[in-house]
Every structure is written in structure tokens, then in C-alpha cells.
Design an enzyme around this catalytic site. Structure first.
Site, PDB file in Angstrom:
ATOM      1  N   ASP A   4       5.280   3.187   5.288  1.00 35.12           N
ATOM      2  CA  ASP A   4       4.665   1.896   4.031  1.00 35.12           C
ATOM      3  C   ASP A   4       3.401   1.844   3.956  1.00 35.12           C
ATOM      4  O   ASP A   4       2.524   2.383   5.774  1.00 35.12           O
ATOM      5  CB  ASP A   4       5.026   0.781   5.024  1.00 35.12           C
ATOM      6  CG  ASP A   4       4.842  -0.292   3.923  1.00 35.12           C
ATOM      7  OD1 ASP A   4       4.751  -0.297   3.454  1.00 35.12           O
ATOM      8  OD2 ASP A   4       4.888  -1.495   5.703  1.00 35.12           O
ATOM      9  N   ARG A   5       2.470   1.137   3.497  1.00 39.59           N
ATOM     10  CA  ARG A   5       1.197   1.800   2.894  1.00 39.59           C
ATOM     11  C   ARG A   5       1.300  -0.273   4.946  1.00 39.59           C
ATOM     12  O   ARG A   5       0.452   0.013   5.726  1.00 39.59           O
ATOM     13  CB  ARG A   5       0.172   1.395   2.453  1.00 39.59           C
ATOM     14  CG  ARG A   5      -1.344   1.645   2.692  1.00 39.59           C
ATOM     15  CD  ARG A   5      -1.773   1.542   1.285  1.00 39.59           C
ATOM     16  NE  ARG A   5      -2.174  -0.003   0.603  1.00 39.59           N
ATOM     17  CZ  ARG A   5      -2.902   0.049  -0.327  1.00 39.59           C
ATOM     18  NH1 ARG A   5      -2.608   0.661  -1.647  1.00 39.59           N
ATOM     19  NH2 ARG A   5      -2.539  -1.672  -0.278  1.00 39.59           N
ATOM     20  N   ASP A   6       0.582  -0.982   3.797  1.00 41.83           N
ATOM     21  CA  ASP A   6      -0.298  -1.988   4.229  1.00 41.83           C
ATOM     22  C   ASP A   6       1.285  -2.441   5.215  1.00 41.83           C
ATOM     23  O   ASP A   6       1.980  -2.762   5.327  1.00 41.83           O
ATOM     24  CB  ASP A   6      -0.353  -3.028   3.756  1.00 41.83           C
ATOM     25  CG  ASP A   6      -1.562  -2.973   2.368  1.00 41.83           C
ATOM     26  OD1 ASP A   6      -1.893  -2.418   2.271  1.00 41.83           O
ATOM     27  OD2 ASP A   6      -0.865  -3.173   1.041  1.00 41.83           O
ATOM     28  N   GLU A  12      -2.323  -5.671   6.796  1.00 37.61           N
ATOM     29  CA  GLU A  12      -1.404  -6.263   5.736  1.00 37.61           C
ATOM     30  C   GLU A  12      -2.389  -7.454   5.929  1.00 37.61           C
ATOM     31  O   GLU A  12      -2.668  -8.281   6.903  1.00 37.61           O
ATOM     32  CB  GLU A  12      -0.213  -6.987   6.553  1.00 37.61           C
ATOM     33  CG  GLU A  12       0.303  -8.107   5.976  1.00 37.61           C
ATOM     34  CD  GLU A  12       0.428  -7.251   4.314  1.00 37.61           C
ATOM     35  OE1 GLU A  12       0.315  -7.437   3.374  1.00 37.61           O
ATOM     36  OE2 GLU A  12       1.553  -6.376   4.223  1.00 37.61           O
ATOM     37  N   VAL A  13      -3.168  -7.936   4.738  1.00 35.04           N
ATOM     38  CA  VAL A  13      -4.401  -8.924   4.249  1.00 35.04           C
ATOM     39  C   VAL A  13      -3.620  -9.368   3.179  1.00 35.04           C
ATOM     40  O   VAL A  13      -4.355 -10.233   2.813  1.00 35.04           O
ATOM     41  CB  VAL A  13      -5.848  -8.091   4.311  1.00 35.04           C
ATOM     42  CG1 VAL A  13      -5.870  -7.181   5.035  1.00 35.04           C
ATOM     43  CG2 VAL A  13      -5.721  -6.916   2.456  1.00 35.04           C
ATOM     44  N   GLY A  14      -2.252  -9.319   3.050  1.00 35.22           N
ATOM     45  CA  GLY A  14      -1.685 -10.611   1.795  1.00 35.22           C
ATOM     46  C   GLY A  14      -2.036  -8.861   0.429  1.00 35.22           C
ATOM     47  O   GLY A  14      -1.864  -7.808   0.630  1.00 35.22           O
ATOM     48  N   TYR A  15      -2.828  -9.686  -0.190  1.00 29.26           N
ATOM     49  CA  TYR A  15      -3.098  -8.592  -1.530  1.00 29.26           C
ATOM     50  C   TYR A  15      -4.329  -7.671  -1.271  1.00 29.26           C
ATOM     51  O   TYR A  15      -5.589  -8.753  -0.597  1.00 29.26           O
ATOM     52  CB  TYR A  15      -3.332  -9.218  -3.046  1.00 29.26           C
ATOM     53  CG  TYR A  15      -1.423  -9.702  -3.116  1.00 29.26           C
ATOM     54  CD1 TYR A  15      -0.725  -8.728  -3.920  1.00 29.26           C
ATOM     55  CD2 TYR A  15      -1.048 -11.388  -3.175  1.00 29.26           C
ATOM     56  CE1 TYR A  15       0.289  -9.139  -4.186  1.00 29.26           C
ATOM     57  CE2 TYR A  15       0.094 -11.408  -3.546  1.00 29.26           C
ATOM     58  CZ  TYR A  15       0.505 -10.386  -4.098  1.00 29.26           C
ATOM     59  OH  TYR A  15       2.151 -10.813  -4.260  1.00 29.26           O
ATOM     60  N   GLN A  48       3.264  -2.084  -5.376  1.00 26.00           N
ATOM     61  CA  GLN A  48       1.479  -3.171  -5.767  1.00 26.00           C
ATOM     62  C   GLN A  48       1.982  -3.757  -6.877  1.00 26.00           C
ATOM     63  O   GLN A  48       1.134  -3.661  -7.450  1.00 26.00           O
ATOM     64  CB  GLN A  48      -0.117  -1.806  -5.577  1.00 26.00           C
ATOM     65  CG  GLN A  48       0.429  -1.200  -4.449  1.00 26.00           C
ATOM     66  CD  GLN A  48      -0.573  -1.802  -2.994  1.00 26.00           C
ATOM     67  OE1 GLN A  48      -1.352  -2.637  -3.844  1.00 26.00           O
ATOM     68  NE2 GLN A  48       0.651  -1.440  -2.153  1.00 26.00           N
ATOM     69  N   ARG A  96      10.544  -0.033  -7.567  1.00 25.95           N
ATOM     70  CA  ARG A  96      10.205  -1.020  -6.898  1.00 25.95           C
ATOM     71  C   ARG A  96      10.922  -1.002  -5.532  1.00 25.95           C
ATOM     72  O   ARG A  96      12.158  -1.002  -5.322  1.00 25.95           O
ATOM     73  CB  ARG A  96      10.031  -2.760  -7.157  1.00 25.95           C
ATOM     74  CG  ARG A  96       9.857  -3.450  -6.230  1.00 25.95           C
ATOM     75  CD  ARG A  96       9.460  -4.866  -6.899  1.00 25.95           C
ATOM     76  NE  ARG A  96       8.591  -5.736  -6.254  1.00 25.95           N
ATOM     77  CZ  ARG A  96       7.828  -6.321  -5.624  1.00 25.95           C
ATOM     78  NH1 ARG A  96       6.607  -4.711  -5.798  1.00 25.95           N
ATOM     79  NH2 ARG A  96       7.390  -7.000  -4.971  1.00 25.95           N
ATOM     80  N   ASP A 122       7.031  -2.410   8.132  1.00 20.17           N
ATOM     81  CA  ASP A 122       6.849  -3.686   8.743  1.00 20.17           C
ATOM     82  C   ASP A 122       7.536  -4.499   8.230  1.00 20.17           C
ATOM     83  O   ASP A 122       7.401  -5.566   8.590  1.00 20.17           O
ATOM     84  CB  ASP A 122       5.475  -3.677   9.048  1.00 20.17           C
ATOM     85  CG  ASP A 122       4.720  -4.472   7.799  1.00 20.17           C
ATOM     86  OD1 ASP A 122       5.367  -3.908   6.834  1.00 20.17           O
ATOM     87  OD2 ASP A 122       3.921  -5.025   7.893  1.00 20.17           O
TER      88      ASP A 122
END
Length: 179
Positions: A4-6, A12-15, A48, A96, A122
Site C-alpha cells: 500500500d502507498r499512503d 497518511e495525509v488524507g487525500y 486513489q 478498488r 495499514d
């Protein structure tokens, strides 16, 4: 290795709606470099939905992935491929997470056996993704991880194969269990 990326590789910053908000975790490059050194493919899979919600253009995802790759390469690491789902949950697409479309596409394009693969993330959805694909799952406590684990894990129908503090320990576990 599907990451996973964020929240797993970066904050993790939301969008993540601007490349200036990308913050790669200080341990991420060294962890990914261990996978690279072991000649294991490292593939990022990320939802995304900000694209579908018009929070940012699709081109930003490519810009963020390029910046992530540059940051990792400065530390001697690299991602082999990036896959992302631009849809919202309302779109009911096959790509998704926790649906397996991104993993199936990556498996076809890279000649991977999903049953020998690992998914690191996460969120519980990442664990569902691993289960749906027949892969092993590693849950990291970074990003949403600590809160998701504390408040929801007792209700999860699918438990992770391993829980790690960070990507570093997740990679160590993968290297130990991929032989």
C-alpha cells in the site's frame, strides 16, 4: 510484494492532493532496498478515489509516484510498478481494494504467483485484499494502522498473518517467510 502507498511507505495525509505533501517514511527506502536486494518485485497498489471525487487530477498520481521513485532511488531503492484505482467505492469497480483487479493485472504483467505473494498495508481492506487474492497479509501500525488495530481488529473476520510496527519489520518477516 504488494505495498500500500499512503500510511505504509509514506505519511497518511488524507487525500494527497499536492506532491509537496508527500513525506516518505525515513525507514521506507532501506526496507524496500532489502526487497530489491532479495530480487523480489516491489509493486505499489493504492486506491486513489480523490480522482473520482475531483479532489485532484489523475496526473497528480503520476507526479506523486515519480517523486516517490526519485526519493527512493536517492537511497538505493526502487518500486518496480505502480497500480492505482481512480474510482470511488460507489463505482463498484474490480480494481478498488479489497477487490483483486490491481493484483491480477500486476500478476499477469509481471508473471507473479499471487499465492506466493504478500500484501502489506495499514488498513483492514489491505488484509481483505490479500485474502481475496490468496496472498499472505502483513498489517503495519503506521498510517491508520495503530487506530484501526486498536478500535476495529476484534471485529475483523480476516486477521493478518503478521502485525508489524513498520514496513521495516514487515519486510524482515517477509524475507524470513518467503523462502
Amino acid at each position: 510484494m504488494f505495498l500500500d502507498r499512503d500510511g505504509t511507505i509514506c505519511d497518511e495525509v488524507g487525500y494527497l492532493n499536492h506532491v509537496s505533501r508527500l513525506r516518505i517514511f525515513p525507514f521506507a527506502a532501506a526496507a524496500i532496498r532489502k526487497l530489491n536486494d532479495a530480487r523480489l518485485p516491489v509493486i505499489v497498489v493504492t486506491n486513489q478515489s480523490g480522482i473520482a471525487r475531483n479532489y485532484f487530477p489523475e496526473s497528480l498520481v503520476h507526479e506523486v509516484h515519480q517523486a516517490l521513485q526519485v526519493g527512493l532511488r536517492q537511497e538505493g531503492a526502487h518500486i518496480d510498478s505502480f497500480y492505482y484505482c481512480p474510482h470511488s467505492s460507489a463505482d463498484a469497480c474490480v480494481c478498488r481494494k479489497p477487490n483483486t483487479g490491481m493484483l491480477e493485472r500486476a500478476a499477469t504483467e509481471h508473471g507473479l504467483d499471487l499465492h506466493r505473494s504478500f500484501v502489506v498495508g495499514d488498513r483492514h481492506g489491505d488484509m481483505e485484499l490479500a485474502n481475496n487474492a490468496g496472498a499472505r497479509s502483513i498489517f503495519v501500525r503506521t498510517g491508520y494502522g495503530e487506530g484501526d488495530l486498536a478500535w476495529h481488529s476484534a471485529d475483523w473476520p480476516i486477521q493478518p498473518n503478521f502485525v508489524a510496527p513498520t514496513l521495516t519489520e514487515a519486510v524482515d518477516w517477509i524475507l524470513e517467510h518467503s523462502r
